[in-house]
Write a protein that holds these residues in place. Structure first.
Motif, PDB file in Angstrom:
ATOM      1  N   PRO A 105       0.788  -1.241   0.000  1.00  0.00           N
ATOM      2  CA  PRO A 105       0.000   0.000   0.000  1.00  0.00           C
ATOM      3  C   PRO A 105       0.819   1.289   0.000  1.00  0.00           C
ATOM      4  O   PRO A 105       0.373   2.301  -0.559  1.00  0.00           O
ATOM      5  N   VAL A 106       2.008   1.289   0.615  1.00  0.00           N
ATOM      6  CA  VAL A 106       2.788   2.535   0.636  1.00  0.00           C
ATOM      7  C   VAL A 106       3.264   2.879  -0.773  1.00  0.00           C
ATOM      8  O   VAL A 106       3.355   4.064  -1.138  1.00  0.00           O
ATOM      9  N   THR A 107       3.540   1.854  -1.580  1.00  0.00           N
ATOM     10  CA  THR A 107       3.910   2.089  -2.975  1.00  0.00           C
ATOM     11  C   THR A 107       2.715   2.607  -3.761  1.00  0.00           C
ATOM     12  O   THR A 107       2.842   3.497  -4.613  1.00  0.00           O
ATOM     13  N   GLU A 108       1.546   2.081  -3.462  1.00  0.00           N
ATOM     14  CA  GLU A 108       0.338   2.544  -4.140  1.00  0.00           C
ATOM     15  C   GLU A 108       0.076   4.024  -3.850  1.00  0.00           C
ATOM     16  O   GLU A 108      -0.327   4.780  -4.740  1.00  0.00           O
ATOM     17  N   TYR A 109       0.333   4.435  -2.612  1.00  0.00           N
ATOM     18  CA  TYR A 109       0.125   5.835  -2.246  1.00  0.00           C
ATOM     19  C   TYR A 109       1.057   6.768  -3.028  1.00  0.00           C
ATOM     20  O   TYR A 109       0.630   7.799  -3.543  1.00  0.00           O
ATOM     21  N   ILE A 110       2.342   6.437  -3.107  1.00  0.00           N
ATOM     22  CA  ILE A 110       3.299   7.384  -3.711  1.00  0.00           C
ATOM     23  C   ILE A 110       3.333   7.324  -5.237  1.00  0.00           C
ATOM     24  O   ILE A 110       3.897   8.215  -5.881  1.00  0.00           O
ATOM     25  N   THR A 111       2.726   6.287  -5.827  1.00  0.00           N
ATOM     26  CA  THR A 111       2.694   6.189  -7.289  1.00  0.00           C
ATOM     27  C   THR A 111       1.304   6.430  -7.867  1.00  0.00           C
ATOM     28  O   THR A 111       1.168   6.716  -9.059  1.00  0.00           O
ATOM     29  N   GLY A 112       0.268   6.281  -7.028  1.00  0.00           N
ATOM     30  CA  GLY A 112      -1.099   6.419  -7.514  1.00  0.00           C
ATOM     31  C   GLY A 112      -1.573   5.212  -8.301  1.00  0.00           C
ATOM     32  O   GLY A 112      -2.595   5.269  -8.996  1.00  0.00           O
ATOM     33  N   LEU A 113      -0.856   4.101  -8.199  1.00  0.00           N
ATOM     34  CA  LEU A 113      -1.194   2.886  -8.932  1.00  0.00           C
ATOM     35  C   LEU A 113      -1.847   1.856  -8.017  1.00  0.00           C
ATOM     36  O   LEU A 113      -1.565   1.807  -6.820  1.00  0.00           O
ATOM     37  N   ASP A 114      -2.704   1.030  -8.580  1.00  0.00           N
ATOM     38  CA  ASP A 114      -3.301  -0.100  -7.871  1.00  0.00           C
ATOM     39  C   ASP A 114      -2.541  -1.345  -8.302  1.00  0.00           C
ATOM     40  O   ASP A 114      -2.692  -1.829  -9.431  1.00  0.00           O
ATOM     41  N   LEU A 115      -1.692  -1.879  -7.423  1.00  0.00           N
ATOM     42  CA  LEU A 115      -0.829  -2.999  -7.788  1.00  0.00           C
ATOM     43  C   LEU A 115      -1.609  -4.272  -8.072  1.00  0.00           C
ATOM     44  O   LEU A 115      -1.217  -5.072  -8.928  1.00  0.00           O
ATOM     45  N   VAL A 116      -2.710  -4.483  -7.368  1.00  0.00           N
ATOM     46  CA  VAL A 116      -3.529  -5.674  -7.615  1.00  0.00           C
ATOM     47  C   VAL A 116      -4.191  -5.581  -8.991  1.00  0.00           C
ATOM     48  O   VAL A 116      -4.252  -6.564  -9.733  1.00  0.00           O
ATOM     49  N   GLU A 117      -4.635  -4.401  -9.351  1.00  0.00           N
ATOM     50  CA  GLU A 117      -5.223  -4.201 -10.678  1.00  0.00           C
ATOM     51  C   GLU A 117      -4.196  -4.487 -11.774  1.00  0.00           C
ATOM     52  O   GLU A 117      -4.504  -5.142 -12.780  1.00  0.00           O
ATOM     53  N   LEU A 118      -2.961  -4.019 -11.564  1.00  0.00           N
ATOM     54  CA  LEU A 118      -1.902  -4.296 -12.530  1.00  0.00           C
ATOM     55  C   LEU A 118      -1.616  -5.790 -12.623  1.00  0.00           C
ATOM     56  O   LEU A 118      -1.398  -6.331 -13.714  1.00  0.00           O
ATOM     57  N   GLN A 119      -1.612  -6.474 -11.477  1.00  0.00           N
ATOM     58  CA  GLN A 119      -1.401  -7.926 -11.475  1.00  0.00           C
ATOM     59  C   GLN A 119      -2.448  -8.642 -12.340  1.00  0.00           C
ATOM     60  O   GLN A 119      -2.120  -9.528 -13.125  1.00  0.00           O
ATOM     61  N   ILE A 120      -3.688  -8.247 -12.159  1.00  0.00           N
ATOM     62  CA  ILE A 120      -4.790  -8.898 -12.882  1.00  0.00           C
ATOM     63  C   ILE A 120      -4.700  -8.612 -14.378  1.00  0.00           C
ATOM     64  O   ILE A 120      -4.878  -9.513 -15.209  1.00  0.00           O
ATOM     65  N   LYS A 121      -4.412  -7.372 -14.733  1.00  0.00           N
ATOM     66  CA  LYS A 121      -4.299  -7.022 -16.152  1.00  0.00           C
ATOM     67  C   LYS A 121      -3.175  -7.790 -16.831  1.00  0.00           C
ATOM     68  O   LYS A 121      -3.320  -8.274 -17.955  1.00  0.00           O
ATOM     69  N   ILE A 122      -2.033  -7.906 -16.136  1.00  0.00           N
ATOM     70  CA  ILE A 122      -0.904  -8.662 -16.690  1.00  0.00           C
ATOM     71  C   ILE A 122      -1.273 -10.137 -16.838  1.00  0.00           C
ATOM     72  O   ILE A 122      -0.968 -10.767 -17.851  1.00  0.00           O
ATOM     73  N   ALA A 123      -1.969 -10.684 -15.834  1.00  0.00           N
ATOM     74  CA  ALA A 123      -2.345 -12.105 -15.860  1.00  0.00           C
ATOM     75  C   ALA A 123      -3.296 -12.422 -17.011  1.00  0.00           C
ATOM     76  O   ALA A 123      -3.303 -13.549 -17.520  1.00  0.00           O
ATOM     77  N   ARG A 124      -4.089 -11.454 -17.402  1.00  0.00           N
ATOM     78  CA  ARG A 124      -5.007 -11.711 -18.514  1.00  0.00           C
ATOM     79  C   ARG A 124      -4.423 -11.287 -19.866  1.00  0.00           C
ATOM     80  O   ARG A 124      -5.136 -11.173 -20.857  1.00  0.00           O
ATOM     81  N   GLY A 125      -3.096 -11.059 -19.866  1.00  0.00           N
ATOM     82  CA  GLY A 125      -2.377 -10.884 -21.121  1.00  0.00           C
ATOM     83  C   GLY A 125      -2.207  -9.473 -21.623  1.00  0.00           C
ATOM     84  O   GLY A 125      -1.765  -9.259 -22.760  1.00  0.00           O
ATOM     85  N   GLU A 126      -2.524  -8.491 -20.793  1.00  0.00           N
ATOM     86  CA  GLU A 126      -2.384  -7.103 -21.224  1.00  0.00           C
ATOM     87  C   GLU A 126      -0.951  -6.607 -21.030  1.00  0.00           C
ATOM     88  O   GLU A 126      -0.219  -7.098 -20.163  1.00  0.00           O
ATOM     89  N   SER A 127      -0.563  -5.614 -21.826  1.00  0.00           N
ATOM     90  CA  SER A 127       0.753  -5.016 -21.663  1.00  0.00           C
ATOM     91  C   SER A 127       0.724  -4.031 -20.510  1.00  0.00           C
ATOM     92  O   SER A 127      -0.331  -3.530 -20.113  1.00  0.00           O
TER      93      SER A 127
END
Length: 480
Positions: free
Chosen positions: A297-319
Protein backbone atom coordinates in the motif's frame (compact mmCIF):
# COMPACT_ATOMS: atom_id res chain seq x y z
CA UNK A 1 -11.85 -12.86 -16.57
CA UNK A 2 -15.32 -13.09 -15.08
CA UNK A 3 -14.57 -14.75 -11.73
CA UNK A 4 -11.50 -14.80 -9.45
CA UNK A 5 -10.96 -17.01 -6.42
CA UNK A 6 -8.80 -15.45 -3.70
CA UNK A 7 -6.85 -18.27 -2.05
CA UNK A 8 -6.22 -16.44 1.20
CA UNK A 9 -7.85 -14.95 4.26
CA UNK A 10 -7.97 -11.82 6.44
CA UNK A 11 -6.96 -8.36 5.36
CA UNK A 12 -5.17 -9.33 2.14
CA UNK A 13 -8.12 -11.38 0.86
CA UNK A 14 -10.47 -8.46 1.48
CA UNK A 15 -8.06 -5.95 -0.05
CA UNK A 16 -7.71 -8.02 -3.23
CA UNK A 17 -11.48 -8.52 -3.52
CA UNK A 18 -12.11 -4.77 -3.40
CA UNK A 19 -10.01 -4.26 -6.52
CA UNK A 20 -11.51 -7.33 -8.22
CA UNK A 21 -15.03 -5.99 -7.66
CA UNK A 22 -13.95 -2.51 -8.82
CA UNK A 23 -12.91 -4.16 -12.10
CA UNK A 24 -16.37 -5.71 -12.49
CA UNK A 25 -15.18 -9.25 -11.78
CA UNK A 26 -16.98 -11.71 -9.46
CA UNK A 27 -15.17 -12.90 -6.32
CA UNK A 28 -14.93 -16.26 -4.58
CA UNK A 29 -13.69 -16.53 -0.99
CA UNK A 30 -12.40 -19.61 0.76
CA UNK A 31 -12.43 -20.00 4.52
CA UNK A 32 -11.73 -22.39 7.36
CA UNK A 33 -14.27 -23.19 10.04
CA UNK A 34 -12.49 -20.68 12.27
CA UNK A 35 -13.01 -17.90 9.70
CA UNK A 36 -16.64 -18.49 8.78
CA UNK A 37 -17.65 -14.99 10.00
CA UNK A 38 -14.58 -13.11 8.77
CA UNK A 39 -15.08 -9.93 6.69
CA UNK A 40 -13.58 -11.43 3.53
CA UNK A 41 -16.21 -14.18 3.62
CA UNK A 42 -19.21 -11.87 3.85
CA UNK A 43 -17.76 -9.45 1.27
CA UNK A 44 -17.27 -12.05 -1.47
CA UNK A 45 -19.93 -12.94 -4.06
CA UNK A 46 -19.46 -16.61 -3.20
CA UNK A 47 -17.71 -18.34 -0.31
CA UNK A 48 -16.74 -21.96 0.28
CA UNK A 49 -15.41 -23.65 3.41
CA UNK A 50 -12.16 -25.49 2.71
CA UNK A 51 -11.57 -27.24 6.01
CA UNK A 52 -10.65 -27.05 9.67
CA UNK A 53 -8.79 -24.18 11.42
CA UNK A 54 -5.26 -25.52 10.94
CA UNK A 55 -3.75 -24.14 7.72
CA UNK A 56 -2.58 -27.63 6.77
CA UNK A 57 -6.23 -28.70 6.86
CA UNK A 58 -7.64 -25.73 4.94
CA UNK A 59 -5.70 -22.90 3.26
CA UNK A 60 -2.78 -25.12 2.26
CA UNK A 61 -4.92 -27.78 0.58
CA UNK A 62 -4.07 -26.82 -2.97
CA UNK A 63 -5.87 -29.71 -4.66
CA UNK A 64 -9.05 -28.94 -2.75
CA UNK A 65 -8.87 -25.25 -3.65
CA UNK A 66 -8.41 -26.09 -7.36
CA UNK A 67 -11.37 -28.50 -7.18
CA UNK A 68 -13.56 -25.73 -5.77
CA UNK A 69 -12.34 -23.31 -8.43
CA UNK A 70 -13.30 -25.73 -11.20
CA UNK A 71 -16.71 -26.46 -9.68
CA UNK A 72 -17.48 -22.72 -9.52
CA UNK A 73 -16.11 -22.07 -13.03
CA UNK A 74 -13.39 -19.73 -11.76
CA UNK A 75 -11.15 -18.13 -14.41
CA UNK A 76 -8.20 -17.23 -12.16
CA UNK A 77 -6.76 -17.65 -8.68
CA UNK A 78 -5.06 -14.85 -6.76
CA UNK A 79 -2.92 -16.28 -3.93
CA UNK A 80 -2.27 -13.08 -1.95
CA UNK A 81 0.83 -13.64 0.17
CA UNK A 82 1.79 -16.49 2.45
CA UNK A 83 0.07 -19.88 2.22
CA UNK A 84 0.38 -21.11 -1.41
CA UNK A 85 1.56 -17.84 -2.98
CA UNK A 86 5.13 -19.08 -3.55
CA UNK A 87 4.37 -22.78 -4.01
CA UNK A 88 5.62 -23.71 -7.49
CA UNK A 89 3.87 -27.08 -7.45
CA UNK A 90 0.52 -25.39 -6.75
CA UNK A 91 1.10 -22.97 -9.65
CA UNK A 92 1.79 -25.87 -12.01
CA UNK A 93 -1.41 -27.64 -10.93
CA UNK A 94 -3.48 -24.46 -11.34
CA UNK A 95 -2.21 -23.99 -14.89
CA UNK A 96 -2.64 -27.71 -15.68
CA UNK A 97 -6.33 -27.27 -14.86
CA UNK A 98 -6.64 -24.37 -17.32
CA UNK A 99 -6.96 -21.78 -14.56
CA UNK A 100 -4.91 -18.59 -14.63
CA UNK A 101 -2.52 -18.06 -11.72
CA UNK A 102 -2.25 -14.35 -10.91
CA UNK A 103 1.46 -14.28 -10.25
CA UNK A 104 4.79 -15.35 -11.75
CA UNK A 105 5.60 -18.63 -13.45
CA UNK A 106 6.48 -21.72 -11.46
CA UNK A 107 10.03 -21.56 -12.85
CA UNK A 108 10.54 -18.03 -11.49
CA UNK A 109 9.17 -19.10 -8.12
CA UNK A 110 11.52 -22.09 -8.00
CA UNK A 111 14.55 -20.00 -8.90
CA UNK A 112 13.90 -17.18 -6.47
CA UNK A 113 12.50 -19.47 -3.77
CA UNK A 114 16.01 -20.72 -3.05
CA UNK A 115 18.33 -17.95 -1.94
CA UNK A 116 21.33 -19.80 -3.34
CA UNK A 117 19.64 -20.48 -6.69
CA UNK A 118 18.59 -16.82 -6.83
CA UNK A 119 22.16 -15.64 -6.34
CA UNK A 120 23.35 -18.06 -9.01
CA UNK A 121 20.76 -16.69 -11.43
CA UNK A 122 21.77 -13.05 -11.00
CA UNK A 123 25.54 -13.42 -10.69
CA UNK A 124 26.10 -12.63 -14.38
CA UNK A 125 24.44 -9.21 -14.03
CA UNK A 126 27.17 -7.62 -11.87
CA UNK A 127 24.78 -7.09 -8.97
CA UNK A 128 26.63 -6.69 -5.64
CA UNK A 129 26.20 -9.59 -3.25
CA UNK A 130 27.33 -10.13 0.34
CA UNK A 131 30.44 -12.37 0.52
CA UNK A 132 29.41 -15.90 1.42
CA UNK A 133 28.96 -19.51 0.36
CA UNK A 134 28.15 -20.29 -3.25
CA UNK A 135 26.31 -23.54 -2.54
CA UNK A 136 23.99 -24.90 0.12
CA UNK A 137 25.72 -26.58 3.03
CA UNK A 138 24.74 -28.90 5.89
CA UNK A 139 28.13 -30.16 7.05
CA UNK A 140 29.00 -28.33 10.28
CA UNK A 141 32.78 -28.87 10.15
CA UNK A 142 33.03 -27.78 6.52
CA UNK A 143 30.91 -24.74 7.37
CA UNK A 144 33.27 -23.85 10.22
CA UNK A 145 36.22 -23.63 7.85
CA UNK A 146 34.21 -21.44 5.45
CA UNK A 147 33.10 -19.15 8.28
CA UNK A 148 36.73 -18.64 9.35
CA UNK A 149 37.66 -17.69 5.80
CA UNK A 150 34.81 -15.19 5.47
CA UNK A 151 35.56 -13.71 8.89
CA UNK A 152 33.33 -13.20 11.90
CA UNK A 153 30.70 -12.00 12.54
CA UNK A 154 28.80 -14.15 10.05
CA UNK A 155 25.14 -14.87 9.34
CA UNK A 156 23.66 -18.35 8.91
CA UNK A 157 20.45 -18.36 6.83
CA UNK A 158 18.11 -21.14 5.72
CA UNK A 159 18.24 -21.57 1.95
CA UNK A 160 14.53 -22.30 1.66
CA UNK A 161 13.45 -20.01 4.47
CA UNK A 162 12.06 -16.64 5.38
CA UNK A 163 10.53 -14.73 8.28
CA UNK A 164 13.67 -15.07 10.39
CA UNK A 165 13.44 -18.87 10.70
CA UNK A 166 16.69 -20.79 10.42
CA UNK A 167 18.66 -17.59 10.87
CA UNK A 168 21.56 -17.13 13.31
CA UNK A 169 24.07 -14.33 13.87
CA UNK A 170 27.40 -15.78 15.04
CA UNK A 171 29.93 -13.39 16.55
CA UNK A 172 32.87 -15.75 17.04
CA UNK A 173 34.25 -19.20 16.22
CA UNK A 174 33.55 -20.57 19.71
CA UNK A 175 29.76 -20.48 19.29
CA UNK A 176 29.64 -21.32 15.59
CA UNK A 177 29.10 -25.10 15.69
CA UNK A 178 26.21 -24.97 18.16
CA UNK A 179 24.49 -22.15 16.26
CA UNK A 180 24.98 -23.94 12.95
CA UNK A 181 23.38 -27.11 14.31
CA UNK A 182 20.43 -25.10 15.65
CA UNK A 183 19.94 -23.29 12.35
CA UNK A 184 19.92 -26.57 10.40
CA UNK A 185 17.45 -28.11 12.84
CA UNK A 186 15.14 -25.11 12.73
CA UNK A 187 15.28 -24.94 8.91
CA UNK A 188 14.52 -28.66 8.63
CA UNK A 189 11.54 -28.34 10.98
CA UNK A 190 10.13 -25.20 9.34
CA UNK A 191 10.76 -25.88 5.65
CA UNK A 192 11.67 -29.55 5.33
CA UNK A 193 15.07 -28.46 4.04
CA UNK A 194 18.04 -28.14 6.39
CA UNK A 195 20.43 -26.58 3.89
CA UNK A 196 21.79 -23.19 4.85
CA UNK A 197 24.24 -20.70 3.47
CA UNK A 198 26.76 -18.57 5.28
CA UNK A 199 27.52 -14.95 4.54
CA UNK A 200 29.33 -12.00 6.04
CA UNK A 201 27.15 -10.31 8.63
CA UNK A 202 26.58 -6.63 7.92
CA UNK A 203 26.22 -5.20 11.41
CA UNK A 204 24.15 -2.05 10.79
CA UNK A 205 22.28 -2.40 7.51
CA UNK A 206 19.13 -0.78 6.27
CA UNK A 207 16.59 -3.04 4.61
CA UNK A 208 15.58 -1.53 1.28
CA UNK A 209 13.32 -3.26 -1.23
CA UNK A 210 12.38 -2.33 -4.79
CA UNK A 211 8.91 -3.02 -6.16
CA UNK A 212 8.98 -4.28 -9.74
CA UNK A 213 6.21 -4.99 -12.22
CA UNK A 214 6.71 -7.00 -15.42
CA UNK A 215 4.38 -8.03 -18.23
CA UNK A 216 4.53 -11.11 -20.46
CA UNK A 217 5.99 -9.05 -23.34
CA UNK A 218 9.35 -8.55 -21.60
CA UNK A 219 8.67 -5.02 -20.34
CA UNK A 220 9.73 -4.42 -16.72
CA UNK A 221 9.65 -1.27 -14.59
CA UNK A 222 10.40 -0.53 -10.96
CA UNK A 223 7.99 1.40 -8.76
CA UNK A 224 10.69 2.81 -6.47
CA UNK A 225 11.71 1.63 -3.03
CA UNK A 226 10.32 0.85 0.39
CA UNK A 227 12.28 1.20 3.62
CA UNK A 228 11.65 -1.84 5.85
CA UNK A 229 14.30 -1.46 8.57
CA UNK A 230 12.01 -1.33 11.62
CA UNK A 231 11.82 -5.00 12.51
CA UNK A 232 11.43 -7.34 15.44
CA UNK A 233 12.74 -10.93 15.26
CA UNK A 234 13.93 -10.19 11.69
CA UNK A 235 10.32 -9.46 10.67
CA UNK A 236 9.01 -6.09 9.50
CA UNK A 237 6.66 -3.97 11.60
CA UNK A 238 6.86 -0.53 9.97
CA UNK A 239 7.55 0.33 6.32
CA UNK A 240 7.74 3.57 4.39
CA UNK A 241 8.07 4.85 0.84
CA UNK A 242 10.26 6.39 -0.27
CA UNK A 243 13.30 5.80 1.94
CA UNK A 244 14.60 8.90 3.70
CA UNK A 245 18.21 7.98 2.87
CA UNK A 246 18.26 7.19 -0.86
CA UNK A 247 19.55 9.82 -3.27
CA UNK A 248 18.08 9.98 -6.81
CA UNK A 249 21.29 8.44 -8.17
CA UNK A 250 21.29 5.56 -5.67
CA UNK A 251 17.57 4.99 -6.26
CA UNK A 252 18.20 4.69 -9.99
CA UNK A 253 21.07 2.23 -9.46
CA UNK A 254 19.03 0.03 -7.13
CA UNK A 255 16.02 0.21 -9.44
CA UNK A 256 18.12 -0.89 -12.41
CA UNK A 257 19.58 -3.75 -10.35
CA UNK A 258 16.07 -4.89 -9.37
CA UNK A 259 14.97 -4.95 -13.00
CA UNK A 260 18.03 -7.06 -13.87
CA UNK A 261 17.12 -9.53 -11.12
CA UNK A 262 13.58 -9.80 -12.56
CA UNK A 263 14.91 -10.37 -16.07
CA UNK A 264 17.32 -13.02 -14.77
CA UNK A 265 14.35 -15.32 -14.08
CA UNK A 266 12.05 -14.01 -16.85
CA UNK A 267 9.73 -12.62 -14.21
CA UNK A 268 6.09 -11.77 -14.91
CA UNK A 269 3.79 -9.90 -12.51
CA UNK A 270 4.41 -8.08 -9.24
CA UNK A 271 7.58 -8.88 -7.33
CA UNK A 272 9.94 -7.34 -4.83
CA UNK A 273 13.72 -7.37 -4.89
CA UNK A 274 15.26 -6.93 -1.46
CA UNK A 275 18.63 -5.36 -0.70
CA UNK A 276 20.79 -4.59 2.31
CA UNK A 277 22.28 -1.09 2.38
CA UNK A 278 25.38 -0.62 4.56
CA UNK A 279 26.66 2.50 6.31
CA UNK A 280 28.63 3.45 3.18
CA UNK A 281 25.49 3.32 1.02
CA UNK A 282 26.73 0.17 -0.71
CA UNK A 283 23.84 -2.14 -1.51
CA UNK A 284 23.80 -5.95 -1.70
CA UNK A 285 21.22 -8.26 -3.26
CA UNK A 286 19.38 -10.20 -0.56
CA UNK A 287 16.49 -12.08 -2.19
CA UNK A 288 13.40 -11.74 -4.35
CA UNK A 289 9.83 -12.20 -3.11
CA UNK A 290 7.74 -13.63 -5.93
CA UNK A 291 4.39 -12.26 -4.82
CA UNK A 292 2.56 -9.19 -3.63
CA UNK A 293 4.11 -7.82 -0.45
CA UNK A 294 2.34 -7.00 2.81
CA UNK A 295 3.63 -3.43 2.52
CA UNK A 296 2.47 -2.76 -1.06
CA UNK A 297 0.00 0.00 0.00
CA UNK A 298 2.79 2.53 0.64
CA UNK A 299 3.91 2.09 -2.98
CA UNK A 300 0.34 2.54 -4.14
CA UNK A 301 0.13 5.84 -2.25
CA UNK A 302 3.30 7.38 -3.71
CA UNK A 303 2.69 6.19 -7.29
CA UNK A 304 -1.10 6.42 -7.51
CA UNK A 305 -1.19 2.89 -8.93
CA UNK A 306 -3.30 -0.10 -7.87
CA UNK A 307 -0.83 -3.00 -7.79
CA UNK A 308 -3.53 -5.67 -7.61
CA UNK A 309 -5.22 -4.20 -10.68
CA UNK A 310 -1.90 -4.30 -12.53
CA UNK A 311 -1.40 -7.93 -11.48
CA UNK A 312 -4.79 -8.90 -12.88
CA UNK A 313 -4.30 -7.02 -16.15
CA UNK A 314 -0.90 -8.66 -16.69
CA UNK A 315 -2.35 -12.10 -15.86
CA UNK A 316 -5.01 -11.71 -18.51
CA UNK A 317 -2.38 -10.88 -21.12
CA UNK A 318 -2.38 -7.10 -21.22
CA UNK A 319 0.75 -5.02 -21.66
CA UNK A 320 2.00 -2.93 -18.75
CA UNK A 321 1.66 0.46 -20.47
CA UNK A 322 4.03 2.07 -17.97
CA UNK A 323 7.21 3.89 -19.00
CA UNK A 324 9.96 4.16 -16.39
CA UNK A 325 10.71 7.78 -17.22
CA UNK A 326 7.09 8.79 -16.68
CA UNK A 327 6.90 7.32 -13.17
CA UNK A 328 7.53 9.67 -10.26
CA UNK A 329 7.32 9.72 -6.48
CA UNK A 330 4.54 11.86 -5.07
CA UNK A 331 4.60 12.46 -1.31
CA UNK A 332 5.43 10.02 1.46
CA UNK A 333 3.63 7.04 3.02
CA UNK A 334 3.99 4.83 6.09
CA UNK A 335 2.55 1.47 7.06
CA UNK A 336 2.23 0.09 10.59
CA UNK A 337 1.41 -3.58 10.82
CA UNK A 338 -1.22 -3.98 13.53
CA UNK A 339 -0.27 -7.34 15.00
CA UNK A 340 -2.07 -9.09 17.83
CA UNK A 341 1.10 -9.09 19.91
CA UNK A 342 2.15 -7.80 23.31
CA UNK A 343 5.07 -5.36 22.88
CA UNK A 344 5.55 -5.42 26.66
CA UNK A 345 6.20 -9.18 26.53
CA UNK A 346 8.74 -9.59 23.71
CA UNK A 347 5.96 -9.25 21.09
CA UNK A 348 4.40 -12.52 22.22
CA UNK A 349 1.16 -13.36 20.32
CA UNK A 350 -1.98 -12.12 22.05
CA UNK A 351 -5.20 -14.09 21.70
CA UNK A 352 -8.69 -13.30 22.90
CA UNK A 353 -11.89 -11.51 21.96
CA UNK A 354 -11.94 -8.09 20.32
CA UNK A 355 -14.31 -6.50 22.80
CA UNK A 356 -13.74 -3.09 21.21
CA UNK A 357 -12.41 -2.58 17.70
CA UNK A 358 -12.74 0.83 16.04
CA UNK A 359 -10.53 1.79 13.12
CA UNK A 360 -9.51 5.38 12.38
CA UNK A 361 -10.92 7.31 9.43
CA UNK A 362 -10.00 10.55 7.70
CA UNK A 363 -8.03 12.14 4.91
CA UNK A 364 -4.76 10.37 4.04
CA UNK A 365 -5.61 7.42 6.33
CA UNK A 366 -6.11 3.92 4.93
CA UNK A 367 -6.77 0.76 6.94
CA UNK A 368 -6.49 -2.60 5.20
CA UNK A 369 -8.51 -4.46 7.80
CA UNK A 370 -9.29 -8.13 8.26
CA UNK A 371 -11.32 -8.39 11.48
CA UNK A 372 -14.50 -7.10 13.11
CA UNK A 373 -15.42 -6.06 16.64
CA UNK A 374 -16.44 -9.14 18.61
CA UNK A 375 -14.18 -11.48 16.65
CA UNK A 376 -11.96 -14.03 18.35
CA UNK A 377 -8.23 -13.73 17.63
CA UNK A 378 -6.92 -17.29 17.52
CA UNK A 379 -3.55 -19.01 17.52
CA UNK A 380 -4.09 -20.66 14.16
CA UNK A 381 -2.84 -17.91 11.86
CA UNK A 382 -0.39 -15.05 11.52
CA UNK A 383 -1.25 -12.43 14.18
CA UNK A 384 -1.65 -9.62 11.60
CA UNK A 385 -5.05 -8.00 12.17
CA UNK A 386 -4.76 -5.02 9.86
CA UNK A 387 -2.40 -2.52 8.26
CA UNK A 388 -2.60 1.15 9.15
CA UNK A 389 -1.32 3.30 6.29
CA UNK A 390 -0.95 7.08 6.23
CA UNK A 391 0.12 9.53 3.55
CA UNK A 392 1.35 13.11 3.39
CA UNK A 393 3.02 15.55 1.02
CA UNK A 394 6.13 15.25 3.23
CA UNK A 395 7.58 12.61 5.54
CA UNK A 396 6.84 14.72 8.60
CA UNK A 397 3.22 15.24 7.53
CA UNK A 398 2.76 11.48 7.07
CA UNK A 399 4.25 10.87 10.54
CA UNK A 400 1.90 13.38 12.19
CA UNK A 401 -1.09 11.77 10.48
CA UNK A 402 0.08 8.34 11.62
CA UNK A 403 0.32 9.40 15.28
CA UNK A 404 -3.21 10.85 15.13
CA UNK A 405 -4.49 7.69 13.46
CA UNK A 406 -2.89 5.47 16.12
CA UNK A 407 -4.57 7.53 18.85
CA UNK A 408 -7.93 7.11 17.09
CA UNK A 409 -7.50 3.33 16.70
CA UNK A 410 -9.38 1.68 19.58
CA UNK A 411 -8.73 -1.95 20.50
CA UNK A 412 -9.75 -3.67 23.74
CA UNK A 413 -9.55 -7.34 24.67
CA UNK A 414 -6.08 -8.09 23.30
CA UNK A 415 -2.67 -6.43 23.03
CA UNK A 416 -1.50 -4.96 19.71
CA UNK A 417 1.56 -3.28 18.22
CA UNK A 418 -0.25 0.09 18.04
CA UNK A 419 1.45 1.41 21.16
CA UNK A 420 4.85 0.25 19.92
CA UNK A 421 4.14 1.99 16.62
CA UNK A 422 3.43 5.27 18.39
CA UNK A 423 6.72 4.94 20.27
CA UNK A 424 8.60 4.54 16.98
CA UNK A 425 6.90 7.44 15.23
CA UNK A 426 7.62 9.72 18.18
CA UNK A 427 11.25 8.62 18.46
CA UNK A 428 13.74 11.37 17.54
CA UNK A 429 16.13 9.07 15.67
CA UNK A 430 13.30 7.66 13.57
CA UNK A 431 11.93 11.12 12.79
CA UNK A 432 15.39 12.21 11.67
CA UNK A 433 15.77 9.10 9.49
CA UNK A 434 18.75 8.00 11.55
CA UNK A 435 18.06 4.28 12.04
CA UNK A 436 18.75 0.79 10.71
CA UNK A 437 17.59 -2.78 11.36
CA UNK A 438 18.99 -2.57 14.91
CA UNK A 439 16.47 0.14 15.89
CA UNK A 440 14.48 -2.08 18.26
CA UNK A 441 17.63 -3.37 19.99
CA UNK A 442 19.06 0.13 20.42
CA UNK A 443 16.05 2.27 21.31
CA UNK A 444 13.23 0.08 22.52
CA UNK A 445 12.66 -1.26 26.02
CA UNK A 446 9.28 -2.57 27.23
CA UNK A 447 9.43 -0.46 30.39
CA UNK A 448 9.31 2.67 28.20
CA UNK A 449 5.87 1.69 26.97
CA UNK A 450 4.84 0.64 30.48
CA UNK A 451 5.71 4.07 31.89
CA UNK A 452 3.94 5.77 28.99
CA UNK A 453 0.83 3.63 29.61
CA UNK A 454 0.82 4.52 33.31
CA UNK A 455 1.20 8.21 32.46
CA UNK A 456 -1.71 8.04 30.01
CA UNK A 457 -3.83 6.19 32.58
CA UNK A 458 -3.17 8.88 35.21
CA UNK A 459 -4.02 11.61 32.71
CA UNK A 460 -7.24 9.85 31.74
CA UNK A 461 -8.18 9.51 35.42
CA UNK A 462 -7.57 13.24 36.03
CA UNK A 463 -9.69 14.16 33.01
CA UNK A 464 -12.48 11.87 34.22
CA UNK A 465 -12.30 13.39 37.71
CA UNK A 466 -12.44 16.92 36.30
CA UNK A 467 -15.47 16.06 34.19
CA UNK A 468 -17.15 14.46 37.21
CA UNK A 469 -16.65 17.66 39.24
CA UNK A 470 -18.09 19.76 36.40
CA UNK A 471 -21.11 17.45 36.08
CA UNK A 472 -21.61 17.56 39.84
CA UNK A 473 -21.67 21.38 39.86
CA UNK A 474 -24.21 21.43 37.03
CA UNK A 475 -26.50 19.04 38.98
CA UNK A 476 -26.29 21.17 42.15
CA UNK A 477 -26.69 24.53 40.42
CA UNK A 478 -30.55 24.63 40.22
CA UNK A 479 -30.86 24.04 43.99
CA UNK A 480 -28.35 26.72 45.02
Amino acid sequence: MKKILVANRGEIALRIMKTVKKMGIKTVAIYSTADRESPHVTYADEAVCVGEPLSSESYLLGDNIIKIAKELHVDAIHPGYGFLSENAEFVEKVEANNIIFIGPTSDAIKTMGSKIAAKEAVKHYNIPMVPGTKDAITDVKEATLIAKKIGFPILIKASAGGGGKGMRIVKNEHEFESQMSRAISEATHAFGDGSVFIEKYIASPRHIEIQIMADSFGHTVHLFERECSIQRRHQKVIEEAPSSILTPALREKMGEAAIKVAKACKYVGAGTVEFLLDENNTFYFLEMNTRLQVEHPVTEYITGLDLVELQIKIARGESLNLIQGDLEIKGHAFELRVYAEDPLNNFFPSIGKLNVYKIPEGENIRVDNGVNEGADVSIYYDPLLAKLITYGPTREAAILTMVKAIDAYKVEGIFTTLRFGKFVFQNAAFREGNFDTNFVNIYYEPNILQKQAEKEARLAALIALKQYQIDLKQVRLPNS
